[in-house]
Design an enzyme around this catalytic site. Structure first.
Site, short mmCIF file in Angstrom:
data_model
loop_
_atom_site.label_atom_id
_atom_site.label_comp_id
_atom_site.label_asym_id
_atom_site.label_seq_id
_atom_site.Cartn_x
_atom_site.Cartn_y
_atom_site.Cartn_z
CE LYS A 157 36.09 39.72 31.63
NZ LYS A 157 36.41 38.91 32.82
N1 PMP Z 1 41.45 37.16 35.82
C1 PMP Z 1 40.37 36.69 35.17
C2 PMP Z 1 40.47 35.39 34.47
C3 PMP Z 1 39.18 37.42 35.17
O1 PMP Z 1 38.10 36.96 34.52
C4 PMP Z 1 39.12 38.65 35.87
C5 PMP Z 1 37.85 39.42 35.93
N2 PMP Z 1 37.70 40.29 34.85
C6 PMP Z 1 40.28 39.11 36.51
C7 PMP Z 1 41.42 38.32 36.47
C8 PMP Z 1 40.32 40.43 37.20
O2 PMP Z 1 40.29 41.48 36.26
P1 PMP Z 1 39.59 42.87 36.59
O3 PMP Z 1 40.24 43.39 37.81
O4 PMP Z 1 39.85 43.73 35.41
O5 PMP Z 1 38.15 42.60 36.80
#
Ligand code: PMP
Length: 305
Positions: A157
């Site tokens: 991220k």
């Molecule tokens: N893909 C991206 C690009 C994201 O930013 C997120 C949000 N964090 C997700 C998928 C989903 O991840 P999570 O379930 O851990 O929030």
């Protein structure tokens, strides 16, 4: 949107208004930061705030930091301790969003990752629904492509990488769609702007594998577990072609912000029957109970504040 009350900043918890950086800060100029995003759910009967899977979120956060050669002296456990201190001071009695951010803090010119000071901040603010039509979303296939592992790794991220997500989201929103599906360079479905993707096809739940330039979502992982354990579904991780979303029975997008969003139309084509299907409905109900601390079987996912 409400501002955070406090922030963990430069080693202590301060009023949010005191958590400030200079405009020359490396991360602000070059996108050299990594972040996390988790939710806290207020349970009115139990009068308790439950944070969803903080240990898993912090593990991914520290891995994102490793991708940017950050030298952070924290563990998932120590970060959880800081988070609890912060939330005790904040005292929220409502649903919240929590944002840990690690950033290259030097106020210098020169693009690089090495020989820079890494800093941590964490803050939380009130937060509700993210996708407006989360039981009948209409999405488009974005004309943008997803960032590639050999350009900017999607499994981290990484702040700068979210320009890709922002381009995707804005073009979809301005064209009247709720969200977008994003393709890899070779044309497979990766995910949405900030959420993972699942389809139901021939009775199986299918989602792209972690090698398809996705963020390794914590909600994705939770949905896989619920689908297998509670619905007895076969879950398959394999690349998904673009046209499979035109003929699948159900389409779901999952993420901390999006939770479990049911997509009922892709580029004006109905998904399945054109309204929420049974798997999406069941998963939404189970997930909703689990995150709010109302399913003892998944109590290990919740941190009570
Ligand atoms: N893909 C991206 C690009 C994201 O930013 C997120 C949000 N964090 C997700 C998928 C989903 O991840 P999570 O379930 O851990 O929030």
């Amino acid at each position: 949107m409400d501002l955070p009350k406090h922030a963990y900043f430069q080693g202590k918890i301060v009023p949010y208004s005191e958590a400030k950086v200079g405009v020359a800060t490396h991360a602000l100029n070059y996108g050299t930061a990594v972040f996390g995003g988790m939710r806290g759910y207020w349970n009115e009967e139990k009068k308790t705030l439950f944070v969803f899977r903080p240990h898993d979120h912090f593990r991914r956060f520290l891995n994102s930091a490793r991708l940017l050669c950050m030298d952070l002296d924290f563990t998932p456990e120590s970060l959880t301790g800081i988070l609890l201190d912060l939330l005790h001071q904040d005292g929220y009695r409502q649903d919240i969003y929590i944002r840990p951010l690690a950033y290259k803090a030097d106020e210098v010119v020169g693009v690089r990752l090495h020989d820079l000071q890494d800093e941590l901040t964490i803050f939380a603010m009130p937060f509700g629904q993210y996708v407006k039509n989360d039981t009948n979303a209409h999405v488009t296939v974005s004309s943008w492509r997803r960032i590639d592992d050999n350009a900017i790794p999607a499994r981290g991220k990484i702040s700068g990488a979210y320009v890709n997500s922002a381009l995707i989201k804005t073009d979809a929103a301005r064209s009247g769609f709720d969200e977008a599906l994003v393709l890899t360079q070779d044309g497979h479905i990766t995910e949405g702007s900030a959420m993972n993707v699942f389809i139901m096809r021939d009775g199986a739940l299918i989602t792209p594998p972690v090698t398809e330039n996705i963020l390794e979502g914590i909600t994705r992982r939770s949905v896989i577990e619920l689908a297998k354990n509670e619905l007895g579904l076969t879950v398959i991780e394999r690349p998904i072609d673009r046209t499979e979303v035109y003929i699948c029975d159900e389409l779901l997008m999952t993420g901390t912000a999006a939770q479990i969003t049911v997509v009922t139309k892709v580029d004006h084509r109905p998904v399945g029957t054109g309204s929420m299907g049974p798997v999406g409905e069941a998963l939404r109900k189970m997930f909703g109970e689990a995150v709010r601390g109302n399913n003892p079987k998944y109590a290990h996912w919740n941190l009570a504040v």
